[in-house]
Design a protein around this motif. Structure first.
Motif, PDB file in Angstrom:
ATOM      1  N   LEU A 228       0.984  -1.320   0.124  1.00  0.00           N
ATOM      2  CA  LEU A 228       0.082   0.104   0.038  1.00  0.00           C
ATOM      3  C   LEU A 228       1.014   1.234   0.017  1.00  0.00           C
ATOM      4  CD1 LEU A 228      -2.872  -1.027   2.558  1.00  0.00           C
ATOM      5  CD2 LEU A 228      -3.053  -0.708  -0.027  1.00  0.00           C
ATOM      6  N   THR A 229       1.937   1.052   0.702  1.00  0.00           N
ATOM      7  CA  THR A 229       2.992   2.505   0.720  1.00  0.00           C
ATOM      8  C   THR A 229       3.498   2.611  -0.676  1.00  0.00           C
ATOM      9  OG1 THR A 229       3.519   1.774   2.972  1.00  0.00           O
ATOM     10  CG2 THR A 229       5.041   3.293   1.662  1.00  0.00           C
ATOM     11  N   VAL A 230       3.869   1.704  -1.223  1.00  0.00           N
ATOM     12  CA  VAL A 230       4.278   1.798  -2.758  1.00  0.00           C
ATOM     13  C   VAL A 230       3.405   2.250  -3.631  1.00  0.00           C
ATOM     14  CG1 VAL A 230       5.539   0.506  -4.745  1.00  0.00           C
ATOM     15  CG2 VAL A 230       6.273   0.034  -2.075  1.00  0.00           C
ATOM     16  N   THR A 233       3.015   5.790  -2.979  1.00  0.00           N
ATOM     17  CA  THR A 233       4.115   6.454  -3.517  1.00  0.00           C
ATOM     18  C   THR A 233       4.174   6.855  -5.093  1.00  0.00           C
ATOM     19  OG1 THR A 233       5.353   5.644  -1.765  1.00  0.00           O
ATOM     20  CG2 THR A 233       6.474   6.658  -3.586  1.00  0.00           C
ATOM     21  N   LEU A 234       3.619   5.742  -5.821  1.00  0.00           N
ATOM     22  CA  LEU A 234       3.349   5.762  -7.203  1.00  0.00           C
ATOM     23  C   LEU A 234       2.260   6.699  -7.508  1.00  0.00           C
ATOM     24  CD1 LEU A 234       4.577   2.067  -8.192  1.00  0.00           C
ATOM     25  CD2 LEU A 234       5.874   4.238  -8.349  1.00  0.00           C
ATOM     26  N   ALA A 235       1.270   6.791  -6.723  1.00  0.00           N
ATOM     27  CA  ALA A 235       0.237   7.638  -7.253  1.00  0.00           C
ATOM     28  C   ALA A 235       0.695   9.096  -7.080  1.00  0.00           C
ATOM     29  CB  ALA A 235      -0.931   7.373  -6.192  1.00  0.00           C
ATOM     30  N   LEU A 243      12.113  12.572 -12.341  1.00  0.00           N
ATOM     31  CA  LEU A 243      13.323  12.285 -11.330  1.00  0.00           C
ATOM     32  C   LEU A 243      12.567  11.364 -10.179  1.00  0.00           C
ATOM     33  CD1 LEU A 243      16.069  12.078 -10.080  1.00  0.00           C
ATOM     34  CD2 LEU A 243      15.710  14.450  -9.214  1.00  0.00           C
ATOM     35  N   TYR A 244      11.608  11.860  -9.750  1.00  0.00           N
ATOM     36  CA  TYR A 244      10.671  11.446  -8.603  1.00  0.00           C
ATOM     37  C   TYR A 244      10.349  10.132  -8.996  1.00  0.00           C
ATOM     38  CZ  TYR A 244       7.070  10.214  -5.394  1.00  0.00           C
ATOM     39  OH  TYR A 244       6.304   9.389  -4.300  1.00  0.00           O
ATOM     40  N   ALA A 245       9.589  10.063 -10.212  1.00  0.00           N
ATOM     41  CA  ALA A 245       9.201   8.683 -10.774  1.00  0.00           C
ATOM     42  C   ALA A 245      10.168   7.472 -10.643  1.00  0.00           C
ATOM     43  CB  ALA A 245       8.388   9.075 -12.232  1.00  0.00           C
ATOM     44  N   LEU A 249      10.153   4.372  -8.070  1.00  0.00           N
ATOM     45  CA  LEU A 249       9.892   3.043  -8.829  1.00  0.00           C
ATOM     46  C   LEU A 249      10.993   2.021  -8.255  1.00  0.00           C
ATOM     47  CD1 LEU A 249       8.139   1.301 -10.823  1.00  0.00           C
ATOM     48  CD2 LEU A 249       9.810   2.015 -12.269  1.00  0.00           C
ATOM     49  N   LEU A 250      12.269   2.368  -8.198  1.00  0.00           N
ATOM     50  CA  LEU A 250      13.240   1.789  -7.782  1.00  0.00           C
ATOM     51  C   LEU A 250      13.372   1.528  -6.217  1.00  0.00           C
ATOM     52  CD1 LEU A 250      16.225   3.263 -10.063  1.00  0.00           C
ATOM     53  CD2 LEU A 250      14.892   1.171 -10.282  1.00  0.00           C
TER      54      LEU A 250
END
Length: 306
Positions: A228-230, A233-235, A243-245, A249-250
């Motif tokens: 759920l955290t990840v 974060t991706l949302a 850069l953030y994307a 992801l990594l």
């Protein structure tokens, strides 16, 4: 100089450090890690440095006040738990009455500081945060339910809301997404540490999940909240640049691998090291929000504007 005179500076320093200890300085680091990126994202690349400073000061006062009041309410269990036995009230290095007054002064001061240097909404959010942490989490949930940190952790999500509102005077969807990131991150972060100290929680009568559930169930819950955290974060990628994307992801993949390893190790009956996940969860949050800060400061084109 007499022995008594030579000892005075030492006593003053000891007393000063005891009051600092009440504020839990290491916990306040979360404010710095999350509030600044939230402010930079709110107005990409053009936030007044003085506004950032004033918001941080007000936020640190609020966090310090909430933590001090938490120490007052939890003094009895802090004495029992080895991890918290050195806290000032557990060792009686600060009178309880003084600690209560100190916490109230910090809390009230945070409201007026934020109100006068940013806006009323930020000040109100600070008060709501303190009240929620003290009355809902500490006094209502912590000693009654194993889901205490799930709902009580909402207090730790508020710095992003305060930071965003200080810049915009409102609360918009990216602030809510950042709130969700920290909300979902808090349980796996806290439970990983609690797995190491579950005997402490049992001795204190605090039903933290690792103290009342099997390791398999705890690590399963950790895995769910990590996913759920990840996702949260991706949302946020919709409001940020490339850069953030890439970093989100990594870092998300890395965090998930660690959570899966912990869960798989418990399923196989192996001796696991939950503290490793706890430490790396700090790094994960720091990396993601630092990437957000840099991405926002550079004002890279967002996906919504491509």
């Amino acid at each position: 100089m007499s022995i008594r005179e030579r000892g005075a500076p030492s006593r003053i320093r000891t007393t000063f450090m005891a009051y600092v200890g009440l504020t839990k300085p290491r916990v306040i680091e979360l404010l710095l890690v999350t509030a600044i990126p939230a402010m930079l994202l709110a107005h990409r690349g053009t936030v007044d440095p003085l506004l950032i400073l004033n918001t941080l000061v007000g936020g640190m006062l609020a966090a310090a006040g909430a933590n001090t009041l938490n120490c007052v309410a939890d003094a009895d269990i802090d004495k029992v738990m080895k991890r918290t036995a050195l806290r000032p009230l557990a060792r009686a290095t600060v009178p309880t009455r003084n600690a209560l007054i100190f916490g109230l002064i910090l809390s009230v001061g945070s409201f007026f500081w934020l109100w006068t240097t940013t806006n009323l909404l930020s000040g109100v959010l600070a008060v709501v945060t303190i009240a929620f942490y003290v009355f809902v989490y500490t006094l209502l949930l912590k000693r009654r339910t194993s889901q205490n940190v799930v709902w009580g952790g909402a207090a730790g999500c508020m710095p992003v809301m305060i930071g965003w509102s200080a810049v915009t005077g409102t609360i918009e969807w990216p602030a809510l997404v950042m709130f969700a990131i920290i909300f979902f991150w808090t349980p796996p972060h806290t439970w990983a540490l609690a797995m190491r100290y579950k005997d402490d929680y049992r001795a204190a009568g605090v039903p933290m999940l690792p103290a009342v559930a099997t390791e398999r169930e705890v690590t399963r819950q950790i895995l769910i909240y990590t996913w759920l955290t990840v996702f949260a974060t991706l949302a946020l990628v919709l409001a940020t640049g490339w850069l953030y994307a890439v970093v989100a992801l990594l870092a998300g993949a890395w965090f998930l691998v660690m959570a899966h390893q912990l869960y798989s190790g418990v399923k196989r009956g192996e001796a696991v090291k939950p503290l490793r996940l706890f430490l790396q969860s700090n790094n994960y949050l720091a990396v993601v929000f630092c990437a957000l800060a840099v991405d926002s400061a550079l004002a890279l084109p967002t996906l919504l504007h491509l």
